[in-house]
Design an enzyme around this catalytic site. Structure first.
Site, short mmCIF file in Angstrom:
data_model
loop_
_atom_site.label_atom_id
_atom_site.label_comp_id
_atom_site.label_asym_id
_atom_site.label_seq_id
_atom_site.Cartn_x
_atom_site.Cartn_y
_atom_site.Cartn_z
N TYR A 98 0.82 -1.21 0.00
CA TYR A 98 0.00 0.00 0.00
C TYR A 98 0.86 1.26 0.00
O TYR A 98 0.44 2.30 -0.53
CB TYR A 98 -0.96 -0.01 1.19
CG TYR A 98 -2.14 -0.93 0.97
CD1 TYR A 98 -3.28 -0.49 0.31
CD2 TYR A 98 -2.11 -2.25 1.42
CE1 TYR A 98 -4.36 -1.33 0.10
CE2 TYR A 98 -3.18 -3.10 1.21
CZ TYR A 98 -4.30 -2.65 0.56
OH TYR A 98 -5.37 -3.50 0.34
N GLU A 140 -8.28 -7.69 5.04
CA GLU A 140 -7.45 -8.71 4.39
C GLU A 140 -6.72 -9.58 5.41
O GLU A 140 -6.58 -10.79 5.21
CB GLU A 140 -6.47 -8.02 3.43
CG GLU A 140 -7.19 -7.47 2.21
CD GLU A 140 -6.44 -6.35 1.49
OE1 GLU A 140 -5.22 -6.19 1.75
OE2 GLU A 140 -7.06 -5.63 0.69
#
Length: 393
Positions: A98, A140
């Site tokens: 990310y 996740e």
């Protein structure tokens, strides 16, 4: 929750960001792949990059998330995040990635908008990005923890390869090692990762297309995609005895085997989650009310036709309605309506759960008809193969 400091900035700049985001995302991917070309090996789809669908899906998810924060302070768009998270986990996205996306995405925003990206604007949109990223990372992490193993990819051996309608093939895989296998749910998918002839690995998500309770096999049915890379490789180069990498099963569109009546409305290769659900319902002897609606170009193109018919015949409260664009070549014992699917005149249970899968235009049309027929929007669920362009729209 979006801070009070950032909310007015996002509200003021959302129109211009929303207008430009479809121009920003191609620049983002170009920058990221130039700096990190290894990400195209086994993670990002080159086909989806080339046809622009991945860029559209990213733009749509960012705009949808920011819009939700402005319009619904204090909450997050859980359905949007869950759909993205399931796709991410099937590819093995890790938290540290990310930061890579953030770096190149914001460089692309500055490149596109220039001086309009003031420090206050940059700070506010950074907050939006990390709210979204942190929420996805949390989801996740939970999805990874639900699996029977801690591996992103495991080896599976192809044990059979059979024609399943014109242009479609069913692949049955068995575990190639002793890794613990997660029991899937009807409607879930796995990612398939294959090495292409140029040495680059590419991934594609495919819905499991048969009963899913077994830990000794995975079954998928794919349609040959001339614009893709994975399905042509599987159809033309993958042979019985070969080994490929499969992910654990993921997907938030799951179909339970008991409860309210269900309507399964599909078109083309979108029948795969429907076929899986029907096989599982038949396996447990369900007496649930099931209405199967399927649309196809021609009868011989209907993948999994025999499997679905066998499952429907085994269910005491299941019915099938078929539409064919070309009805001239149908078998004499096949009941079908010529043209496109229409819900007009169908007896749809008021409390039904509707599951859609097929081309985007098909799903939009059927969803609108279903709402007009009285099915609440909250009872309508859909599955998109590849990047979610419905969200992008």
């Amino acid at each position: 929750m979006l801070s009070e400091k950032s909310r007015p900035v996002i509200e003021a700049t959302l129109p211009i960001i929303g207008e430009r985001i479809s121009h920003i995302t191609p620049k983002f991917y170009s920058r990221m792949f130039a700096a990190r070309p290894e990400l195209l090996d086994g993670l990002f789809s080159r086909a989806n990059q080339n046809n622009g669908t991945q860029q559209q899906a990213l733009a749509g998810s960012i705009a949808a998330f920011a819009t939700h924060l402005v319009n619904n302070p204090g909450t997050l768009p859980e359905a949007v995040l869950a759909r993205i998270a399931h796709k991410h986990t099937s590819l093995g996205i890790a938290p540290e990635q990310y930061q890579i996306v953030y770096e190149h995405l914001f460089a692309a925003i500055v490149d596109d908008l220039g001086e309009a990206v003031t420090p206050a604007v940059a700070e506010a949109w950074t907050e939006v990005y990390w709210l979204m990223a942190d929420a996805l990372i949390k989801i996740e992490k939970g999805l990874y923890a639900q699996q029977a193993n801690d591996k992103i990819w495991t080896d599976w051996t192809l044990v059979s390869k059979t024609i399943a309608g014109v242009g479609s093939i069913t692949f049955r895989f068995a575990p190639a090692d002793e890794t613990a296998v997660t029991v899937a749910k009807p409607g879930q998918f796995v990612s398939v990762r294959v090495p292409l002839l140029d040495g680059i690995r590419q991934c594609r998500q495919y819905t499991l297309s048969d009963a899913v309770t077994s830990t000794t096999e995975r079954v998928i049915t794919t349609k040959f995609d001339e614009g893709g890379e994975v399905s042509p490789f599987m159809h033309q180069n993958l042979n019985v005895g070969d080994t490929v990498e499969l992910s654990n099963p993921y997907g938030d569109l799951t179909i339970d085997t008991s409860g309210a009546p269900i309507v399964l409305a599909t078109a083309g290769i979108g029948c795969t989650p429907s076929a899986s659900a029907l096989a599982n319902l038949a396996a447990v002897g369900s007496d649930r009310q099931v209405l199967v609606l399927h649309a196809e170009a021609t009868e011989d193109a209907w993948a999994l036709k025999e499997q679905m018919r066998e499952s429907i015949a085994a269910l005491p409260n299941a019915d099938l309605k078929l539409w064919l664009e070309d009805i001239t070549a149908k078998a004499d014992d096949t009941e079908a309506t010529e043209g496109y699917m229409s819900l007009a005149g169908l007896d749809l249970p008021a409390d039904a759960r509707l599951y859609l899968c097929g081309p985007l235009a098909f799903m939009r049309a059927v969803r609108s008809q279903a709402i007009d027929a009285g099915i609440p929007a909250t009872h309508i669920h859909y599955e998109v193969f590849g990047p979610d362009l419905w969200l992008a729209a």
